[in-house]
Design a protein around this motif. Sequence first.
Motif, PDB file in Angstrom:
ATOM      1  N   TYR A   1       0.808  -1.215   0.000  1.00 49.92           N
ATOM      2  CA  TYR A   1       0.000   0.000   0.000  1.00 49.92           C
ATOM      3  C   TYR A   1       0.846   1.272   0.000  1.00 49.92           C
ATOM      4  O   TYR A   1       0.481   2.263  -0.639  1.00 49.92           O
ATOM      5  CB  TYR A   1      -0.930  -0.011   1.219  1.00 49.92           C
ATOM      6  CG  TYR A   1      -1.864   1.168   1.275  1.00 49.92           C
ATOM      7  CD1 TYR A   1      -3.005   1.201   0.480  1.00 49.92           C
ATOM      8  CD2 TYR A   1      -1.608   2.249   2.113  1.00 49.92           C
ATOM      9  CE1 TYR A   1      -3.869   2.283   0.522  1.00 49.92           C
ATOM     10  CE2 TYR A   1      -2.462   3.336   2.152  1.00 49.92           C
ATOM     11  CZ  TYR A   1      -3.588   3.346   1.360  1.00 49.92           C
ATOM     12  OH  TYR A   1      -4.433   4.417   1.389  1.00 49.92           O
ATOM     13  N   ALA A   2       1.979   1.244   0.693  1.00 50.10           N
ATOM     14  CA  ALA A   2       2.802   2.455   0.816  1.00 50.10           C
ATOM     15  C   ALA A   2       3.189   3.006  -0.557  1.00 50.10           C
ATOM     16  O   ALA A   2       3.254   4.216  -0.744  1.00 50.10           O
ATOM     17  CB  ALA A   2       4.063   2.158   1.625  1.00 50.10           C
ATOM     18  N   TYR A   3       3.411   2.111  -1.503  1.00 48.88           N
ATOM     19  CA  TYR A   3       3.812   2.552  -2.843  1.00 48.88           C
ATOM     20  C   TYR A   3       2.627   3.141  -3.603  1.00 48.88           C
ATOM     21  O   TYR A   3       2.790   4.035  -4.419  1.00 48.88           O
ATOM     22  CB  TYR A   3       4.448   1.397  -3.621  1.00 48.88           C
ATOM     23  CG  TYR A   3       5.786   1.023  -3.061  1.00 48.88           C
ATOM     24  CD1 TYR A   3       6.948   1.590  -3.553  1.00 48.88           C
ATOM     25  CD2 TYR A   3       5.885   0.142  -1.990  1.00 48.88           C
ATOM     26  CE1 TYR A   3       8.179   1.287  -3.015  1.00 48.88           C
ATOM     27  CE2 TYR A   3       7.111  -0.177  -1.437  1.00 48.88           C
ATOM     28  CZ  TYR A   3       8.256   0.398  -1.955  1.00 48.88           C
ATOM     29  OH  TYR A   3       9.463   0.100  -1.408  1.00 48.88           O
ATOM     30  N   TYR A   4       1.412   2.631  -3.313  1.00 48.60           N
ATOM     31  CA  TYR A   4       0.231   3.227  -3.930  1.00 48.60           C
ATOM     32  C   TYR A   4      -0.030   4.601  -3.323  1.00 48.60           C
ATOM     33  O   TYR A   4      -0.294   5.575  -4.035  1.00 48.60           O
ATOM     34  CB  TYR A   4      -0.983   2.313  -3.741  1.00 48.60           C
ATOM     35  CG  TYR A   4      -2.294   3.023  -3.975  1.00 48.60           C
ATOM     36  CD1 TYR A   4      -2.615   3.519  -5.246  1.00 48.60           C
ATOM     37  CD2 TYR A   4      -3.187   3.242  -2.936  1.00 48.60           C
ATOM     38  CE1 TYR A   4      -3.796   4.203  -5.463  1.00 48.60           C
ATOM     39  CE2 TYR A   4      -4.375   3.926  -3.151  1.00 48.60           C
ATOM     40  CZ  TYR A   4      -4.673   4.410  -4.413  1.00 48.60           C
ATOM     41  OH  TYR A   4      -5.833   5.097  -4.628  1.00 48.60           O
ATOM     42  N   GLU A   5       0.090   4.687  -2.009  1.00 47.20           N
ATOM     43  CA  GLU A   5      -0.223   5.935  -1.322  1.00 47.20           C
ATOM     44  C   GLU A   5       0.660   7.085  -1.817  1.00 47.20           C
ATOM     45  O   GLU A   5       0.196   8.206  -1.988  1.00 47.20           O
ATOM     46  CB  GLU A   5      -0.026   5.747   0.186  1.00 47.20           C
ATOM     47  CG  GLU A   5      -0.732   6.807   0.999  1.00 47.20           C
ATOM     48  CD  GLU A   5      -0.340   6.746   2.458  1.00 47.20           C
ATOM     49  OE1 GLU A   5       0.748   6.235   2.768  1.00 47.20           O
ATOM     50  OE2 GLU A   5      -1.136   7.224   3.276  1.00 47.20           O
ATOM     51  N   GLU A   6       1.935   6.789  -2.066  1.00 46.21           N
ATOM     52  CA  GLU A   6       2.854   7.824  -2.521  1.00 46.21           C
ATOM     53  C   GLU A   6       2.602   8.219  -3.976  1.00 46.21           C
ATOM     54  O   GLU A   6       3.110   9.222  -4.438  1.00 46.21           O
ATOM     55  CB  GLU A   6       4.299   7.353  -2.373  1.00 46.21           C
ATOM     56  CG  GLU A   6       4.797   7.349  -0.948  1.00 46.21           C
ATOM     57  CD  GLU A   6       4.796   8.739  -0.310  1.00 46.21           C
ATOM     58  OE1 GLU A   6       5.026   9.718  -1.030  1.00 46.21           O
ATOM     59  OE2 GLU A   6       4.539   8.814   0.907  1.00 46.21           O
ATOM     60  N   ASN A   7       1.876   7.367  -4.714  1.00 43.89           N
ATOM     61  CA  ASN A   7       1.698   7.621  -6.148  1.00 43.89           C
ATOM     62  C   ASN A   7       0.223   7.709  -6.524  1.00 43.89           C
ATOM     63  O   ASN A   7      -0.163   7.360  -7.628  1.00 43.89           O
ATOM     64  CB  ASN A   7       2.383   6.519  -6.955  1.00 43.89           C
ATOM     65  CG  ASN A   7       3.876   6.508  -6.722  1.00 43.89           C
ATOM     66  OD1 ASN A   7       4.598   7.376  -7.190  1.00 43.89           O
ATOM     67  ND2 ASN A   7       4.341   5.533  -5.973  1.00 43.89           N
ATOM     68  N   LYS A   8      -0.591   8.181  -5.574  1.00 43.73           N
ATOM     69  CA  LYS A   8      -2.039   8.237  -5.791  1.00 43.73           C
ATOM     70  C   LYS A   8      -2.411   9.064  -7.010  1.00 43.73           C
ATOM     71  O   LYS A   8      -3.426   8.819  -7.644  1.00 43.73           O
ATOM     72  CB  LYS A   8      -2.719   8.829  -4.552  1.00 43.73           C
ATOM     73  CG  LYS A   8      -3.139   7.763  -3.560  1.00 43.73           C
ATOM     74  CD  LYS A   8      -3.871   8.387  -2.387  1.00 43.73           C
ATOM     75  CE  LYS A   8      -4.444   7.310  -1.503  1.00 43.73           C
ATOM     76  NZ  LYS A   8      -4.766   7.780  -0.162  1.00 43.73           N
TER      77      LYS A   8
END
Lengths: 310, 351
Positions: free
Chosen positions: B232-239
Amino acid sequence: MSSNPYSAPQLPDAHSSDFQPALNKRYKLDRFFEFLTWIATFVGLLVLMMLLYDVISDGASRLSWQFISSFPSRRPAAAGLLSALVGSIWLLCVTAILSFPIGVGAGIFLEEFAPDNFFTQIIEINIGNLAAVPSIIYGLLGLQVFSRIMRPITGGPSVLTGGMTLALLILPIIIVATRESLRAVPNSLRQGGFAVGATRWQVIRNLILPQAIPGILTGTILALSRAVGETAPLITIGALTFIAFLPPLSLEGLQTDFTALPIQIYNWVSRPQPEFHTNAAAGIIVLMVVLLTMNTTAVLLRNKFQKGRI
Amino acid sequence: MFLKRKSMNLFRYVSLAILVASVSACAGGEQTTSPGNGTDSSATNLEGKVAIDGSSTVFPITEAMAEEFQKANPKVRVTVGVSGTGGGFKKFCAGETDISNASRPIKDTEAEACASANIEYIELPVAFDAVSVVVHPENTWAECMTVDELKTMWEPEAQGKITTWKQVNSAFPDEEIALYGPGTDSGTFDYFTDAVKGEEGKSRGDFTASEDDNTLVQGVEGNKFAIGYFGYAYYEENKDKLKAVGIDDGDPSNGEGCVKPSSETVLDSTYQPLARPIFVYVRKEALERPEVKAFVDFYLAEENRQYVEEVGYFPLTEEIYSKAQTRIADGKTGSVFPGGSTVGVKLDEVL
């Protein structure tokens, strides 16, 4: 051509039909070759320039004293590479201290003392092979032998373990560089030394080594530059990523856990936050400065020793 | 003259020998004194060393905890390495580390290795991660996908056969799918295959795999018909560059229809089956050392849960945390996931 072997050899004659000067064509070929070598040089430079531009445009803004003097952190803006930089410098010193005398010693033995027999040939082939072994294999060796079996001495995955592993990694390169430099010293110098009654040791110490030392140093520093950029063997032996203290400047420091610049850079690159990627770029600049400093030292040392050459 | 020179050399050798001997003596002496330091110190002035290694997924949380813990206890040396969940367990079961970060529960083979080395451990869930399935922002059709559709897309049988979106769902466009996923060494890969296919490690092989999740982000970002999955952390940073796909597990009891990953859906366990717990394993013997105990308490303390969120993960519920704390207090060893799978397991029930 005449088939009679007793006839005088025919000299090339500018007027005979066999020889065409075609000067224009040959000069063209000359220029064409020059152009090719120019392109070859330019490709290397271009890649380096692109790399430098990319990294500097990404990371230069992040470089500051804070960045160099802080420990790693979860906050990109507070993070720094102090422990990684100091770890890399420690590694470099330990690797140099271990690999230089052993590598140069082995090179001198093989080139100047060893008889040319089956065993020395086997050793030579193996050194050649060792130079081509992937670095991670050295990491596995370091993990088992230095970090585990020799734990009472090295203290586990410590600066000493890392230094010994990297020293092994670059030993073959140093040995080969030493041998090549020794081989480049004219044999007449050795014979001259022996002729005036010098012993083998005196010939090597006073005549051969001073001639060969610039080449040996260049080879060693290039090998050390390679060691500084290595990540795989260090990760394998268990070098750390987060560490918020420095090895003390004593023998105890050798047994302290460490991290190194490439590990820290790799960790930052793989983080999700783009600010960490900027940190990684800045870390690469620091690593490049370390490397450039080393290469400059190599050039300066070489020039210094070359002055004394015959 | 010659004699004198020889004795000079002898002197040199002797002094060198003494130097070497003293070096090794110092080294030996240091070894014996350091473990004793931690035991006799008071709780407020802790000393000693906490050695941690393991998963790169758990690393940011442990790093944050170590950073803050070390500020509060400057004399304790906390070190964190990243050698992957499997590599971490190897060191842990050899007794080389005190705590092991793990993005999946310990496997049976690893548990056996620990048992044969007489290493007892306490398993502590520390946070949730949501494996996020993401598509290009211009992707208008795959707002929602069922687990079955994901299975059709990713199972080993799909290799070479399922190549267009239309083959997955007839309402999708007839365009080629570009698949992006983590490499087979990754814990995320293990979990996703387990959750979607029902068997760990069973996936088609013809997708673009990368150990670096940022590469996956770039891949999906650059192709309108791409789909990929990662933490999720990678999605959150690239929303702003990616769109998360809602997941329908076909079970109305834990959230009807499509559920997108977010802190709410992970905590009320409706983002199923792709929300996964991540762990640390603590060596029971090491827990007797005050600095290790203090660090573990710090890790689970209520006031420190903000750090979990700060680095892009979800804190557990109050109930699970208190159960984890009880496990430490009781010294309960072993894993509650005998098969090594956490898919569909409710943590508050099994702990």
